[in-house]
Scaffold this active site. Sequence first.
Site, PDB file in Angstrom:
ATOM      1  N   LYS A 154       0.517   3.327  -2.971  1.00  0.00           N
ATOM      2  CA  LYS A 154      -0.627   4.222  -3.206  1.00  0.00           C
ATOM      3  C   LYS A 154      -0.185   5.683  -3.324  1.00  0.00           C
ATOM      4  CE  LYS A 154      -3.974   1.058  -1.154  1.00  0.00           C
ATOM      5  NZ  LYS A 154      -4.551   0.503   0.076  1.00  0.00           N
ATOM      6  N   SER A 198       0.801  -1.238   0.000  1.00  0.00           N
ATOM      7  CA  SER A 198       0.000   0.000   0.000  1.00  0.00           C
ATOM      8  C   SER A 198       0.828   1.280   0.000  1.00  0.00           C
ATOM      9  CB  SER A 198      -0.934   0.027   1.210  1.00  0.00           C
ATOM     10  OG  SER A 198      -1.959  -0.918   1.049  1.00  0.00           O
ATOM     11  N   VAL A 233       1.121  -3.879   3.820  1.00  0.00           N
ATOM     12  CA  VAL A 233       1.062  -5.189   4.494  1.00  0.00           C
ATOM     13  C   VAL A 233       2.313  -6.031   4.272  1.00  0.00           C
ATOM     14  CG1 VAL A 233      -1.450  -5.320   4.627  1.00  0.00           C
ATOM     15  CG2 VAL A 233      -0.256  -6.231   2.611  1.00  0.00           C
ATOM     16  N   TYR A 283      -4.180   2.982   7.826  1.00  0.00           N
ATOM     17  CA  TYR A 283      -5.389   2.165   7.927  1.00  0.00           C
ATOM     18  C   TYR A 283      -6.275   2.680   9.076  1.00  0.00           C
ATOM     19  CZ  TYR A 283      -2.566  -0.987   4.996  1.00  0.00           C
ATOM     20  OH  TYR A 283      -1.782  -1.529   4.037  1.00  0.00           O
ATOM     21  N   TYR A 288      -3.300  -2.058 -10.486  1.00  0.00           N
ATOM     22  CA  TYR A 288      -3.291  -1.925  -9.017  1.00  0.00           C
ATOM     23  C   TYR A 288      -2.435  -3.010  -8.361  1.00  0.00           C
ATOM     24  CZ  TYR A 288      -4.949  -2.055  -4.199  1.00  0.00           C
ATOM     25  OH  TYR A 288      -5.011  -2.077  -2.831  1.00  0.00           O
TER      26      TYR A 288
END
Lengths: 318, 318, 318, 318
Positions: free
Chosen positions: A80, A77, A272, A254, A202
């Site tokens: 992102k 992530s 993660v 998160y 993605y």
Amino acid sequence: MTQDVISGGQSIHAPDNLKTLLQTILQQALTVNDGKVADYIPALAEVKSDYCALTVATLDGQVTSVGDATATFSIQSISKIFGLMLAMERMSDSLWERVQMEPSGQPFNSIVQLEWERGIPRNPMINAGAILVSDVLVSHYSASKSAVLSMVRGLCNRDTVCVDSRVHESEKDHGARNAALAYLMKSFGNIESDVEEVLDHYFWQCALTMSTEDLARSFAFLANRGKCPRSGNQITSHRDAQRINALLSTSGMYDQSGQFAFTVGLPAKSGVGGGIVAIVPDYGVIAAWSPPLNSFGNSARGMAMIRNLANQLGLSVY
Amino acid sequence: MTQDVISGGQSIHAPDNLKTLLQTILQQALTVNDGKVADYIPALAEVKSDYCALTVATLDGQVTSVGDATATFSIQSISKIFGLMLAMERMSDSLWERVQMEPSGQPFNSIVQLEWERGIPRNPMINAGAILVSDVLVSHYSASKSAVLSMVRGLCNRDTVCVDSRVHESEKDHGARNAALAYLMKSFGNIESDVEEVLDHYFWQCALTMSTEDLARSFAFLANRGKCPRSGNQITSHRDAQRINALLSTSGMYDQSGQFAFTVGLPAKSGVGGGIVAIVPDYGVIAAWSPPLNSFGNSARGMAMIRNLANQLGLSVY
Amino acid sequence: MTQDVISGGQSIHAPDNLKTLLQTILQQALTVNDGKVADYIPALAEVKSDYCALTVATLDGQVTSVGDATATFSIQSISKIFGLMLAMERMSDSLWERVQMEPSGQPFNSIVQLEWERGIPRNPMINAGAILVSDVLVSHYSASKSAVLSMVRGLCNRDTVCVDSRVHESEKDHGARNAALAYLMKSFGNIESDVEEVLDHYFWQCALTMSTEDLARSFAFLANRGKCPRSGNQITSHRDAQRINALLSTSGMYDQSGQFAFTVGLPAKSGVGGGIVAIVPDYGVIAAWSPPLNSFGNSARGMAMIRNLANQLGLSVY
Amino acid sequence: MTQDVISGGQSIHAPDNLKTLLQTILQQALTVNDGKVADYIPALAEVKSDYCALTVATLDGQVTSVGDATATFSIQSISKIFGLMLAMERMSDSLWERVQMEPSGQPFNSIVQLEWERGIPRNPMINAGAILVSDVLVSHYSASKSAVLSMVRGLCNRDTVCVDSRVHESEKDHGARNAALAYLMKSFGNIESDVEEVLDHYFWQCALTMSTEDLARSFAFLANRGKCPRSGNQITSHRDAQRINALLSTSGMYDQSGQFAFTVGLPAKSGVGGGIVAIVPDYGVIAAWSPPLNSFGNSARGMAMIRNLANQLGLSVY
């Protein structure tokens, strides 16, 4: 012996020997044993749980590391941020008609909230938001993967940054929930390109492999008002660097983002794969890595290391 | 002519004549006409919509104001900070077992989320969280209202600060949703005292009336590492001041907190009376007031004034 | 030897000796030991778990019972039918503007759904709906409790039916969630009377104590096109009897209503006191009682007894 | 002149001339003009809104129709019954481990509820449940489409029943929400086969085209204890016919199922093509068709026609 520097409006207690401090913090972190390596895909589950790395890159160009700081791992992530940077550049303010900038108050893969919000993700740091961003990239770049890869290699100054194709394929095989998010957004008319292609981008960017040193170098511009301290290139405007930092502050960790702001007080993003980057405006970047995750999906040791370092150096932006 | 000062790690473009800048910003704000005065109770609905005030209190003790800066108004949710301060002092870390510190991603009066979270509010800045904090005060102080009033009067150095009893009674008469939140928490065992008494305290503190100058003075300690710049008293520890600022950054502006962080970048709290306070660490406090609210419950003109000022002076903490 | 009777469009296999059949079924039910007596209030938690009763009242006036069929117990949610009857009589079709007639798909005390539906309960058989009905009674009857009590005594032909005041008080002391439901409805403008008074009526009617014989007699009119077979009085119109049966069929057994329709096929209502009544149109009423509840709040043995009896006699309306 | 027949435990007022009654009811229905033809796919949006048909098939083999009763239309969700029949046959009780039998209390395409229920649909009559059933068919039949088509042709005794391939393709092109449901179930491990194949079967069966006469004949076995009155074949057991009728009673009319039970009192299933079938145990089947839909997705005229007929003939099962 230490000296005081001014950063974040506060005098930072900068130790003579940052490396020694990092070493102490890393040793303490290794006693933390309550996390669990991500196991939703085999390629991640196999990663050794005892990897641990901590890097600080300051704006003067110094990079100080301890532990496995040159070993590469799946940034997941954290990617992102890279996707968002390109989408902000291409779409400007119109991006925010398709994704909000509010904390979600929900798990990162919540489909309930996406339904309530009629297919408009709450922010670009949750999965739905990053898939939306991937749609923007796929729709607006002739070669979206190359665009990302080229930018990342430039930012960290390493031309061999690449994607772990086994992780990439494995994500696709286990990506049913992300497919559900993408199709739900499509049902609300908020995905323009082919869903399979969007998901492929993605999953691909999640599978980028980098080291803590790579990450610390890559995001130095966010601590430096948008300018890469190494190359001197203005990567984003100062305003956009602040905006990205704001998003990381409210939504980067998160459903533990509020707690991270409360206990650490820095813009940060986790993945993660066990990596975390934290931005210290006008000071530098902290990057940490250790695979075992806490119940929120954040690296347990990574959290502990950054919290200790931030508290000892007085780095909170608040 | 301007001079540069160092704050928030950034040189703040401090104008020779701050008052002139504030005046310009206030005039621009008066052209904003798209909000709506809170009308859920008559006592608030009657407030004239053209009130407008802007105050900046800097850490050197200067207080600069334009508009109706000494007129008092119902501070409403801004009072949540006062309640929280006393509860943090009394309960220390155990407070956070009864209320979380995460952004809610929901409207401020959401009962849905409170049900999911089994009666544990997401943070002390939403109604459920502030009612929980009121329960702590009622349960741990022999005279919870006096404790709050005494603290507030001391912080803003005005002994005539009081509560508008008409607003207080009116809130009670129209407080069914807050009663629902309180009873739901009680059903989960997270309210200790009598619900009616807890709600009475909550509605009472919402009915405190203060001016923008009062508010700017009161919260100066949050910009000053916990110490009141006027009296020199350490109101909270530096750590707790940072923690409160962190909560305000992620959760202070209702369901527009993310957007406020993105566009302004300051810890802030708003109330449906039309007031907003924003904290600029190591610089000072901005307080704004204008009754018409946008759809999120934040003062439309207040948002515009603080955003303009923060952007022009470069005040973002990020 | 058996004889066939026609009921529900199907020949019912009516045994010569219904009592023997009931006895067998009761003995089988006593081997079921997986439920748990309701323990949210002490007065219910103290009830012995080995009570067990089964009664069948047929439209010819015969009442056949086995077990503790004259022992009285707290009828709890079964009382929702009595309240609804009076509200339907007083409000006619306008009742259905304040409460829907749809299955809820949620636990009986869901506050989430009530929020979504803007304070309009999904049906009168969930708690919110029955509280709404209580508001109607309190608002439209000068003495709502007397009105219910008088009707109930008449229906079961026993003038000593009364309320267990200890249960009544205990419900009030532990009624925080129901208070939350009531206040939430009030916040949407769907409660007219004082919330405390409404809740008092609701808890009072839940505390009515009756035996399975009382219940079987009381609801015989629902199986007899609205007419009480004993007195010959038309209690409701045929149409309203069908409507009540329809509500019981879709919503009478909490979140196990669909399963009950699937496996039994009869309109029915349960209460957390362990009672269940099932209506067999044109045949009669089955009433069962045994305190231990399954995870849905329905009497485990009661479910088993009614299912066995219905299946053996072929009583499904479908 | 009329004669009384016994059905549903009640004497049905069967008119000498059912056709005249149906004609009157159809004429009244044509004055209803408040629905809207389904427009989510072009192939459905093009259907003329003035089609109207009403058929009654009684168990003696008589089929009485008025209006466009031999014109075929897209049966859409009515096909869910056919799929369920085959899945119940193949899976027996184990089917109910993968799909529940409870009313949903939510729109037919709710993804929120599917998330709460961890990928287990609430019942086979909502979209998620029917997609789950399609997965069962695709996984357990070598040629799932042929199996359905063969059964349907046999039930209605017309070998030319087929699928409208334009509707089938169109559904696939606009099926993003159903894809989201399917992928979400897959993410919970509740879809065995390839999602694309499962969705293809689902969209295919929705595109079956039949007339009200076809439908009335097809479902006569549900009114006849599982036996086809024409062929004498036992299509399902009596028990399974009752179970299917129970599911239709609690969940067959989307989120208007409770109201349909309350006002009509018959097991029924509707489709967005404008068709509705209602089962009258031991009497026969009513099938109605008119394309304009009310806000719940049920045919506005079809509802009115079936309600009028049921009320006039006293057909409620309750």
